[in-house]
Design a protein around this motif. Structure first.
Motif, short mmCIF file in Angstrom:
data_model
loop_
_atom_site.label_atom_id
_atom_site.label_comp_id
_atom_site.label_asym_id
_atom_site.label_seq_id
_atom_site.Cartn_x
_atom_site.Cartn_y
_atom_site.Cartn_z
N SER A 15 -0.74 52.15 -37.76
CA SER A 15 -2.02 52.48 -38.39
C SER A 15 -1.75 53.00 -39.80
N LEU A 16 -2.59 52.57 -40.74
CA LEU A 16 -2.41 53.00 -42.13
C LEU A 16 -3.56 53.88 -42.58
N GLY A 17 -4.36 54.35 -41.61
CA GLY A 17 -5.46 55.23 -42.01
C GLY A 17 -6.80 54.54 -41.85
N ARG A 23 -10.87 51.01 -39.54
CA ARG A 23 -9.51 51.53 -39.42
C ARG A 23 -8.60 50.42 -39.95
N ILE A 24 -7.52 50.78 -40.63
CA ILE A 24 -6.65 49.74 -41.17
C ILE A 24 -5.26 49.85 -40.56
N PHE A 25 -4.69 48.70 -40.29
CA PHE A 25 -3.37 48.63 -39.66
C PHE A 25 -2.51 47.61 -40.39
N VAL A 42 0.37 41.02 -42.50
CA VAL A 42 -1.05 41.08 -42.84
C VAL A 42 -1.53 42.53 -42.78
N LEU A 43 -2.68 42.78 -43.39
CA LEU A 43 -3.39 44.04 -43.30
C LEU A 43 -4.60 43.75 -42.43
N LEU A 44 -4.77 44.51 -41.37
CA LEU A 44 -5.89 44.27 -40.46
C LEU A 44 -6.92 45.37 -40.67
N LEU A 73 -7.54 38.80 -57.21
CA LEU A 73 -8.43 39.06 -56.07
C LEU A 73 -7.61 38.98 -54.78
N LEU A 74 -7.83 39.94 -53.91
CA LEU A 74 -7.12 39.99 -52.63
C LEU A 74 -7.37 38.70 -51.83
N LEU A 75 -6.34 38.20 -51.19
CA LEU A 75 -6.50 37.00 -50.34
C LEU A 75 -6.91 37.43 -48.93
N VAL A 89 -8.68 39.86 -41.54
CA VAL A 89 -7.24 39.67 -41.73
C VAL A 89 -6.98 39.34 -43.19
N GLN A 90 -6.27 40.22 -43.88
CA GLN A 90 -6.06 40.00 -45.31
C GLN A 90 -4.56 40.10 -45.65
N GLU A 91 -4.20 39.60 -46.82
CA GLU A 91 -2.79 39.65 -47.21
C GLU A 91 -2.34 41.12 -47.28
N PHE A 92 -1.10 41.35 -46.90
CA PHE A 92 -0.56 42.71 -46.98
C PHE A 92 -0.01 42.87 -48.39
N VAL A 93 -0.61 43.81 -49.16
CA VAL A 93 -0.20 44.00 -50.56
C VAL A 93 0.85 45.11 -50.57
N LYS A 94 2.00 44.83 -51.12
CA LYS A 94 3.23 45.60 -50.92
C LYS A 94 3.10 47.10 -51.14
N TYR A 95 2.46 47.52 -52.26
CA TYR A 95 2.51 48.95 -52.60
C TYR A 95 1.20 49.69 -52.30
N GLY A 96 0.24 49.02 -51.66
CA GLY A 96 -0.94 49.75 -51.20
C GLY A 96 -1.92 50.16 -52.28
N ALA A 97 -2.78 51.11 -51.92
CA ALA A 97 -3.92 51.49 -52.78
C ALA A 97 -3.45 52.23 -54.03
N LEU A 98 -4.07 51.92 -55.16
CA LEU A 98 -3.67 52.45 -56.47
C LEU A 98 -3.86 53.96 -56.57
N ALA A 140 -10.41 52.92 -57.66
CA ALA A 140 -8.93 52.87 -57.63
C ALA A 140 -8.44 52.71 -56.20
N LYS A 141 -9.23 53.21 -55.24
CA LYS A 141 -8.87 53.07 -53.82
C LYS A 141 -8.91 51.59 -53.41
N ASN A 142 -9.76 50.81 -54.08
CA ASN A 142 -9.89 49.39 -53.74
C ASN A 142 -9.08 48.49 -54.65
N LEU A 143 -8.18 49.10 -55.43
CA LEU A 143 -7.22 48.29 -56.22
C LEU A 143 -5.88 48.41 -55.51
N LEU A 144 -5.27 47.28 -55.22
CA LEU A 144 -4.02 47.28 -54.47
C LEU A 144 -2.89 46.85 -55.40
N LEU A 145 -1.75 47.51 -55.25
CA LEU A 145 -0.63 47.27 -56.18
C LEU A 145 0.36 46.29 -55.56
#
Ligand SMILES: N#Cc1ccc(Nc2nc(N)cc(-n3cnc(CCO)c3)n2)cc1
Length: 288
Positions: A15-17, A23-25, A42-44, A73-75, A89-98, A140-145
């Motif tokens: 779980s990632l919070g 909820r995101i995993f 993936v990010l669920l 744009l997130l895939l 189901v979305q791409e897992f972005v390596k460094y998470g939320a900005l 910034a929470k919805n920008l993924l690095l």
């Protein structure tokens, strides 16, 4: 308009919070490609079961992201519906939320890095504006690095704008109040009338976050105090850099018609980027 993914092809890991209502995993999805099994990180995003009436907004957000494609744009791979669980189901972005990244890096991020990220966001805003698509949840929470960027080896950061999540038009007033100062004032008055300009307001708030170490603006204010902030047409505390303060102020104009177009934002960011050298090292620009 997007792929339905079988529940048995997904594996939920840690779980990632949580976002709001979700909820995101971290997880993985299994595909069969040319007859062989292939696993993808993936990010669920799991929609809390109790918010039944939100699921169409949840899937609208997913389908918006899968109908358009842009490098920033997130895939979104698709959705999976299983018993009472709705999963994006979305791409897992390596460094998470900005915002979390900036807080972790507390102040050690160079101005050029911040301007680069701001410019990437302005570009994807311009792309959405040209397609007449309102995102509605820029922050910034919805920008993924996707790439950290390291000036010592000459790599620059790379961000991806996440899905807008559940729209404030269906969540109700308490969530809308909680999104002050990201949600544009006019959206609070009449959610269904909001237009392109609301993303410009949120861009201003996000710019403020980027230049304030990822700190959440108006943190600690309760919903009533946040509402008064808008009622009294107040502004966020200005950064010392006056040209930056001007850009933030123009985006966060209470009259939507006075906010700059995305091209205007890009132009003003470009002039910040060129003037940025004085800030870094006055001597540098002398020789540039
Ligand atoms: N440590 C760590 C770590 C955590 C997460 C990711 N990756 C990732 N990929 C995504 N597609 C979406 C998110 N995500 C994060 N928070 C939200 C909710 C607010 O939007 C969404 N995180 C990478 C590293």
């Amino acid at each position: 308009q997007f792929q339905m993914i079988r529940h048995e092809d997904l594996r939920l890991e840690e779980s990632l919070g949580r976002g709001s209502f979700t909820r995101i995993f971290k997880g993985s999805k299994t595909d069969i490609r040319e007859g062989e099994r292939q696993n993808t990180d993936v990010l669920l995003k799991v929609l809390d079961g109790s918010y039944k009436n939100c699921w169409e907004s949840f899937f609208e957000a997913a389908s918006l992201m899968s109908q358009i494609s842009h490098k920033h744009l997130l895939l979104v791979y698709g959705i999976s519906v299983h018993r009472s669980e709705n999963i994006m189901v979305q791409e897992f972005v390596k460094y998470g939320a900005l915002d979390l990244f900036l807080r972790k890096k507390q102040g050690s991020v160079p101005v050029s890095w911040k301007l680069d990220v701001a410019k990437q966001l302005a570009c994807v805003l311009n792309f959405l504006e040209e397609k007449k698509i309102v995102h509605g949840n820029i922050s910034a929470k919805n920008l993924l690095l996707a790439r950290e960027g390291d000036s010592s080896i000459g790599t620059s950061p790379f961000i991806k704008l996440s899905d807008p999540g559940i729209s404030v038009a269906v969540t109700g007033r308490d969530v809308a109040l909680d999104r002050i100062p990201w949600v544009a004032p006019e959206v609070l008055e009449a959610p269904e009338t909001w237009g392109m300009e609301c993303d410009k307001w949120s861009f201003g708030t996000t710019l403020w976050e980027i230049f304030n170490g990822g700190k959440a603006p108006l943190q600690g204010l309760d919903p009533q105090q946040k509402l008064m902030f808008y009622e009294n047409h107040e502004q966020l505390p200005s950064p010392k850099w006056t040209e930056l303060a001007d850009l933030i102020g123009r985006c966060m104009e209470y009259d939507p018609a006075l906010r700059p177009s995305s091209r205007g934002i890009i132009r003003q960011l470009n002039s910040l980027i060129t003037s940025d050298y004085e800030l870094l090292d006055p001597g540098l620009s002398a020789h540039a």
